[in-house]
Motif scaffolding. Sequence first.
Motif, PDB file in Angstrom:
ATOM      1  N   SER A   1      -5.573   3.775  52.759  1.00  0.00           N
ATOM      2  CA  SER A   1      -4.746   4.651  51.934  1.00  0.00           C
ATOM      3  C   SER A   1      -3.726   3.840  51.153  1.00  0.00           C
ATOM      4  O   SER A   1      -3.524   2.643  51.382  1.00  0.00           O
ATOM      5  CB  SER A   1      -4.012   5.691  52.804  1.00  0.00           C
TER       6      SER A   1
ATOM      7  N   ALA B   1     -10.219  17.998  49.056  1.00  0.00           N
ATOM      8  CA  ALA B   1     -10.448  17.013  50.108  1.00  0.00           C
ATOM      9  C   ALA B   1     -11.331  17.645  51.176  1.00  0.00           C
ATOM     10  O   ALA B   1     -10.897  18.565  51.882  1.00  0.00           O
ATOM     11  CB  ALA B   1      -9.116  16.561  50.712  1.00  0.00           C
TER      12      ALA B   1
ATOM     13  N   ALA C   1      -8.974   7.558  51.592  1.00  0.00           N
ATOM     14  CA  ALA C   1      -8.204   8.784  51.347  1.00  0.00           C
ATOM     15  C   ALA C   1      -6.849   8.344  50.798  1.00  0.00           C
ATOM     16  O   ALA C   1      -6.165   7.527  51.416  1.00  0.00           O
ATOM     17  CB  ALA C   1      -8.029   9.593  52.621  1.00  0.00           C
TER      18      ALA C   1
END
Length: 404
Positions: free
Chosen positions: A337, A299, A318
């Motif tokens: 998310s 990441a 994400a």
Amino acid sequence: MTDTSNTRPADSEAPAPRQSWLHRVMRYLPLIAPVLLWAVPCWMLLYTGQHWPPLVTVAGTALFVLGLVVMPLAMARGHGRRQQDGAAILGDSLLGSSWVLFTWSLLLGIPLRLALTMAGVGDGQDRARLVTWAVLVTAAALLGWGYAEARRVPRVRRLDVQLPRLGAGLDGLRVALITDTHYGPLDRARWSERVCETVNSLEADLVCHTGDIADGTAERRRAQATPLGTVRAAHARVYVTGNHEYYSEAQGWVDLMDELGWEPLRNRHVLLERGGDTLVVAGVDDVTAESSGLPGHRAHLDGALEGVDPELPVLLLAHQPKFVGRAAAGGIDLQLSGHTHGGQIWPFHYLVRLDQPALAGLTRHGERTLLYTSRGTGFWGPPFRVFAPSEITLLVLRAPHTSP
């Protein structure tokens, strides 16, 4: 040659720091949890004053013991190296059933028994048996309803999200979000088709998938994932990896999504332009990517935003909500998310919140950053959703309105 006569003891010889009681307990949780999940309801439903006929007590105890033995064995065969789908279905179903029985044996059984005692209803045996039946009926009803909730096509959740830095030309931009489809042991190819049909009915400008596509390799779950290739978007279809991709050959999933026409945003971005204004759509690998050992997987927010004009609004994909701390520090406007499943089976919600900053919905983090956490489109493991409905999300982005 180095003189070692006065050297200090090596670090490896130093006494190890003492672990807290919580860390010690967590080490044994995989052994303790199955015993509790089966032993507690067994005790509550059979041995707390019910005085069932011996045959009922023996048969009931045997069922609980069988569940305790079969569940971990089936899950090991289903999710371990063998990857046997039938065993996974059995183990996952037993896990969900035992969790519901355990929960409601405590949350319903104890208060109901106290209430019946205070009301003077029957004698001790009558009250104990009434509680047993109440728990069994409640658990059966919740499992039936939860199974139907898990298997249905999710309802669409619509909401407007105002982004102060969004240009007027992008006002009304429609963003469809699916996540955590978790194609797995239960064949859901037809379900996948219907989900994609629902997404297409939204006529979105941008469609996002924030990871955990499946449990299993891309080759194994290809038939269930293939309908994703039918999804339409006016501007782009984008995808980021979730933690489950890293349990099953993540690069294979990245390649398959690329083949199906989705743009994998692996620490990179694309620009979406409309009406003379621009939105940066960025994505990062899951936070577990680096520990997977796959070269180049991690990441990396700075990499995702490399070359971006700092004045432009940024939409970030994400997988895990916990990434929002880095997103807020990086000035992200909106993070999308999944991962939490909204808890999936209540009251597992409260355990999820120990690990993640948000469970579901729209939350603010810092002065600028908004986080939208989806409850997920599919389900993981136990084929039940209890008080945590799945969703397909349509976010309509709004620019700040100026006074005339």
